[in-house]
Design an enzyme around this catalytic site. Sequence first.
Site, PDB file in Angstrom:
ATOM      1  N   ALA A 157      30.382  -6.113  -2.566  1.00 38.95           N
ATOM      2  CA  ALA A 157      29.276  -6.872  -1.985  1.00 38.95           C
ATOM      3  C   ALA A 157      29.150  -8.232  -2.658  1.00 38.95           C
ATOM      4  CB  ALA A 157      27.972  -6.082  -2.104  1.00 38.95           C
TER       5      ALA A 157
ATOM      6  N   GLU B 211      25.023  -1.201  -2.411  1.00 40.80           N
ATOM      7  CA  GLU B 211      24.335  -0.011  -2.901  1.00 40.80           C
ATOM      8  C   GLU B 211      23.045  -0.349  -3.634  1.00 40.80           C
ATOM      9  OE1 GLU B 211      25.343   4.089  -5.441  1.00 40.80           O
ATOM     10  OE2 GLU B 211      26.761   2.413  -5.460  1.00 40.80           O
TER      11      GLU B 211
ATOM     12  N   LEU C 292      31.899   1.186   1.380  1.00 41.82           N
ATOM     13  CA  LEU C 292      32.712  -0.025   1.437  1.00 41.82           C
ATOM     14  C   LEU C 292      32.342  -0.840   2.666  1.00 41.82           C
ATOM     15  CD1 LEU C 292      36.212   1.500   0.518  1.00 41.82           C
ATOM     16  CD2 LEU C 292      34.448   0.595  -0.999  1.00 41.82           C
TER      17      LEU C 292
ATOM     18  N   GLY D  49      31.349  -6.725  -7.492  1.00 42.84           N
ATOM     19  CA  GLY D  49      32.043  -5.718  -6.699  1.00 42.84           C
ATOM     20  C   GLY D  49      32.250  -6.206  -5.278  1.00 42.84           C
TER      21      GLY D  49
ATOM     22  N   ARG E 251      28.325  15.179   3.384  1.00 42.09           N
ATOM     23  CA  ARG E 251      28.389  15.511   1.962  1.00 42.09           C
ATOM     24  C   ARG E 251      27.231  16.380   1.495  1.00 42.09           C
ATOM     25  NH1 ARG E 251      30.442   9.577  -0.238  1.00 42.09           N
ATOM     26  NH2 ARG E 251      32.581   9.821   0.507  1.00 42.09           N
TER      27      ARG E 251
ATOM     28  N   SER F  68      38.902  12.380  -3.613  1.00 43.33           N
ATOM     29  CA  SER F  68      38.455  11.743  -2.375  1.00 43.33           C
ATOM     30  C   SER F  68      38.076  12.754  -1.299  1.00 43.33           C
ATOM     31  CB  SER F  68      39.564  10.842  -1.831  1.00 43.33           C
ATOM     32  OG  SER F  68      39.266  10.410  -0.527  1.00 43.33           O
TER      33      SER F  68
ATOM     34  N   GLY G 155      26.665  -9.569  -9.947  1.00 41.13           N
ATOM     35  CA  GLY G 155      27.545  -8.474  -9.558  1.00 41.13           C
ATOM     36  C   GLY G 155      28.782  -9.000  -8.863  1.00 41.13           C
TER      37      GLY G 155
END
Length: 640
Positions: A46, A427, A443, A44, A332, A286, A42
């Site tokens: 991380a 994640e 993030l 991204g 959320r 956003s 990966g």
Amino acid sequence: MLGSLDARIPAGSLDSKWTDHKFSMPLVNPNNKRRFDVIVVGSGLAGASAAASLGELGYRVKVLTYHDSPRRAHSIAAQGGINAAKNYQNDGDSVYRLFYDTIKGGDYRAREANVYRLAEVSVDIIDQATAQGVPFAREYGGLLDNRSFGGAQVSRTFYARGQTGQQLLLGAYSALMRQVAAGTVELHTRSEMLELVMHDGRAVGVVTRDLITGEIVPHSAHAVVMATGGYGNVYFLSTNAKMCNVTAAWRAHRKGALFANPCYTQIHPTCIPASDDFQSKLTLMSESLRNDGRIWVPQAHDDGRDPHEIPDADRDYFLERKYPAFGNLVPRDVASRNAKGVVDEGRGVGPLRNGVYLDLSGAVARDGEAVIRAKYGNLFDMYERITGEDPYRVPMRIYPATHYTMGGLWVDYELMSNVPGLFVLGEANFSDHGANRLGASALMQGLADGYFILPYTIGNYLSDFLGDPALGTSEPVFADAEQAVADEMARWLSTGGTRSVDHYHRELGKLVWDYIGMARNKTGLEKAISEIPALREEYHRDVRVLGSADTLNQSLEKAGRVADLFELAELMARDALTREESCGGHFREEHQTDDGEARRDDENFTHVAAWEWNGEGTPQTRHREELEFENVELTQRSYK
């Protein structure tokens, strides 16, 4: 049975655990670091930050990504910002307050020690990113600017207009490519991990398939770091990029890595509503827009008037009405459930009556269009391109959509799974967010794990293998793993069915959304547990995969990914059925307060549920990690 899970949380006070633990861990000196090989799967935030940091320290690192460039990782899609307890605004923020807000936002289902460490290192992330040239917004005095996000009453979110994730990823990418140029990091693009290789109970490598040539390639290392994102595309329609999947994590799960809390999925409240039945993904607006936007629907059912024709008296600002303390900045899960509620009542807006208004007209009138354009211009442009509506003139239409997954592979305090040598970041692990992630914290976690936590903890593991070479790829375990991948490719190509992979993915997504979506109940979950395996059997029998395994073949890629999503979906349903409570993003309709809020069962469910793979067609074993709260009192979560 594994028994009760040990997270290896250090002793001592909350505010000194990480500092003391770093000192207590054995070190690997710079010359010895050069003797260790580490695979990072990966690229991204991380993965890139971890690989760059490990390479800088001197480790020999391989980065594997299925993208053509690390810059294509889905981290670029994060728009609104990154949290950090800098307290630049002098409005009462602190490391402890960020810790508390995160524990509360996760509905008291996260480890105190991990969350406090996350809050503690958050302040260093901003300094790191700023030094890399990330163009954070600044206020008139020159300090970095902040804005508010859901679940907090302070301004702690650093941002670069509406493209924060992209800018942070460019910073991590530049650090990664510096190490590639220096020769400490070897970058393999268009390589998809399909098997975790085990030897003597440890992770010793992976097997990948080159997505262009079809070549099956073994890679060996002393440790494997997985940073492969979440599994939101199990819903088919989500805010995730279409390539996002669970395969890397699921293949590790099949080799013994426990999968924790799969039912904890996050529905984001500010997504552009679906416009027809043929969409393949949804687009996120956003959460930062909730700073200046007001969310409302008409008071009356089926009110067909244009929004500018509806006076304030005929509008229901339902979040402000129900949650006066937090208003439109509730977390959320709360915002999403309330939006669903008013739409289900028949008060939805738009052509399909499947949205609510996010109205920034008051902010435009108050601050002027130029100010709003400077804050959110690219988001407004994106909305107009997709909908044909100008959000400077008419309210945006939004509706909840699958976004982030709090569940993932189980890890201990050092971010290592129960499989020795397998570390999991961002994640892809279950850590830090409990049952609901606060906005702007994804993030933060990805960069905290990669820049500031793994570089310490991986040395604690590797120090035991000083002088031991990595297992050679000529060993039988690698040959067996390569053959398993080859057999899988041949199996999909020989099925000879009649329906496409996407057809079955869409059908699976409908089942998951209907029964394991924003609200769950016993009847629906039992139905999912019955219908998902039946659809999976049909998939394996009747899917059509054309072409060959020796070239670019996206249908073949998808076939294995969707097969893994089928197995995950069944586990999500079982996990949700077993957790007889409501908490965060897991809302069981049988367990709610009189006013419709989530009702936890702290006596029976203050624990992490981690599932052990027992083979195809065999129910998984549920293990527990008990959560202890010594610094935060367990209370009914309230944002009123």
